[in-house]
Each structure stands twice: as C-alpha cells, then as structure tokens.
Design a protein around this motif. Structure first.
Motif, PDB file in Angstrom:
ATOM      1  N   UNK A   1       0.866  -8.508  -4.474  1.00 18.56           N
ATOM      2  CA  UNK A   1      -0.589  -8.549  -4.348  1.00 18.56           C
ATOM      3  C   UNK A   1      -1.008  -9.238  -3.049  1.00 18.56           C
ATOM      4  N   UNK A   2      -0.316 -10.319  -2.714  1.00 16.88           N
ATOM      5  CA  UNK A   2      -0.606 -11.015  -1.457  1.00 16.88           C
ATOM      6  C   UNK A   2      -0.313 -10.106  -0.262  1.00 16.88           C
ATOM      7  N   UNK A   3       0.784  -9.367  -0.344  1.00 17.53           N
ATOM      8  CA  UNK A   3       1.153  -8.453   0.743  1.00 17.53           C
ATOM      9  C   UNK A   3       0.116  -7.333   0.870  1.00 17.53           C
ATOM     10  N   UNK A   4      -0.304  -6.779  -0.264  1.00 19.07           N
ATOM     11  CA  UNK A   4      -1.307  -5.709  -0.238  1.00 19.07           C
ATOM     12  C   UNK A   4      -2.611  -6.209   0.381  1.00 19.07           C
ATOM     13  N   UNK A   5      -2.973  -7.450   0.076  1.00 22.64           N
ATOM     14  CA  UNK A   5      -4.193  -8.015   0.638  1.00 22.64           C
ATOM     15  C   UNK A   5      -4.085  -8.160   2.151  1.00 22.64           C
ATOM     16  N   UNK A   6      -2.949  -8.639   2.621  1.00 23.13           N
ATOM     17  CA  UNK A   6      -2.748  -8.786   4.066  1.00 23.13           C
ATOM     18  C   UNK A   6      -2.786  -7.423   4.751  1.00 23.13           C
TER      19      UNK A   6
ATOM     20  N   UNK B   1      -6.124  -3.472   8.008  1.00 19.53           N
ATOM     21  CA  UNK B   1      -6.482  -2.069   8.158  1.00 19.53           C
ATOM     22  C   UNK B   1      -5.352  -1.094   7.886  1.00 19.53           C
ATOM     23  N   UNK B   2      -4.268  -1.552   7.327  1.00 19.86           N
ATOM     24  CA  UNK B   2      -3.119  -0.683   7.024  1.00 19.86           C
ATOM     25  C   UNK B   2      -3.252  -0.261   5.557  1.00 19.86           C
TER      26      UNK B   2
ATOM     27  N   UNK C   1      -0.908  -0.531   2.038  1.00 16.63           N
ATOM     28  CA  UNK C   1      -1.514  -1.391   1.022  1.00 16.63           C
ATOM     29  C   UNK C   1      -1.613  -0.648  -0.310  1.00 16.63           C
ATOM     30  N   UNK C   2      -1.997   0.624  -0.246  1.00 16.03           N
ATOM     31  CA  UNK C   2      -2.101   1.433  -1.466  1.00 16.03           C
ATOM     32  C   UNK C   2      -0.735   1.609  -2.124  1.00 16.03           C
ATOM     33  N   UNK C   3       0.305   1.833  -1.340  1.00 12.39           N
ATOM     34  CA  UNK C   3       1.664   1.981  -1.896  1.00 12.39           C
ATOM     35  C   UNK C   3       2.121   0.685  -2.569  1.00 12.39           C
ATOM     36  N   UNK C   4       1.797  -0.426  -1.949  1.00  8.71           N
ATOM     37  CA  UNK C   4       2.156  -1.720  -2.539  1.00  8.71           C
ATOM     38  C   UNK C   4       1.414  -1.904  -3.867  1.00  8.71           C
ATOM     39  N   UNK C   5       0.158  -1.520  -3.918  1.00  3.44           N
ATOM     40  CA  UNK C   5      -0.613  -1.638  -5.169  1.00  3.44           C
ATOM     41  C   UNK C   5      -0.051  -0.717  -6.256  1.00  3.44           C
TER      42      UNK C   5
END
Length: 84
Positions: free
Chosen positions: A51-56, A61-62, A66-70
């Motif tokens: 979740x922290x990675x997706x937020x970063x 703007x990536x 971010x969607x793949x991480x979620x």
C-alpha cells in the motif's frame, strides 16, 4: 476382589492413554494455530508495504504500476481472509 482391582487398573491405564492422546492433539492444534497467526501477520506486513509503494507510485504519476500493486494488495487481502 482381584477382578475388581484389575478392572480399575485397566480403566486407569485407558484413561492415561486418552489423556496422552489429548495432549498430543492439543499440541498439534496449537502449532497449527500459531502457524496461521504468523501467516496472517506476514500478509498484513506485506499488504502494508505494498500500500505504501502504491501510494508513492501514484503520487509520482506512475499510475499503471500503482494499479498493479493495488491488484496484488487485493490478492493478498483475499488470501488473508481465507487464512483467518
């Protein structure tokens, strides 16, 4: 009288065997429960990191990554629910 004493000894022996079996079963359940709790804790940690990675990624703007991480977070969340 001897028959009664033999009967009581036999009952005591069987009761002790059953107690020993119960202790073994309780230990195996305890081990299983501990393993499940540890798995859930690991999944919680992984979900938090993702979740922290997706937020970063999102704030940079990536959005595709971010969607793949979620999506991975969703998968781990489902796995966690199954483990609980």
């Amino acid at each position: 009288m001897d028959v009664l004493e033999e009967f009581l000894d036999d009952c005591d022996r069987k009761a002790q065997q059953d107690k020993n079996k119960l202790v073994l079963v309780q230990r195996s359940f305890s081990t299983e429960i501990i393993a499940k709790v540890e798995k859930v804790q690991m999944l919680n940690e992984d979900i938090g990191k993702l979740l922290a990675r997706a937020e970063v990624l999102g704030s940079n703007g990536i959005l595709d990554q971010s969607q793949r991480v979620l999506e991975e977070v969703d998968r781990l969340t489902q796995l966690k629910k199954e483990s609980e």
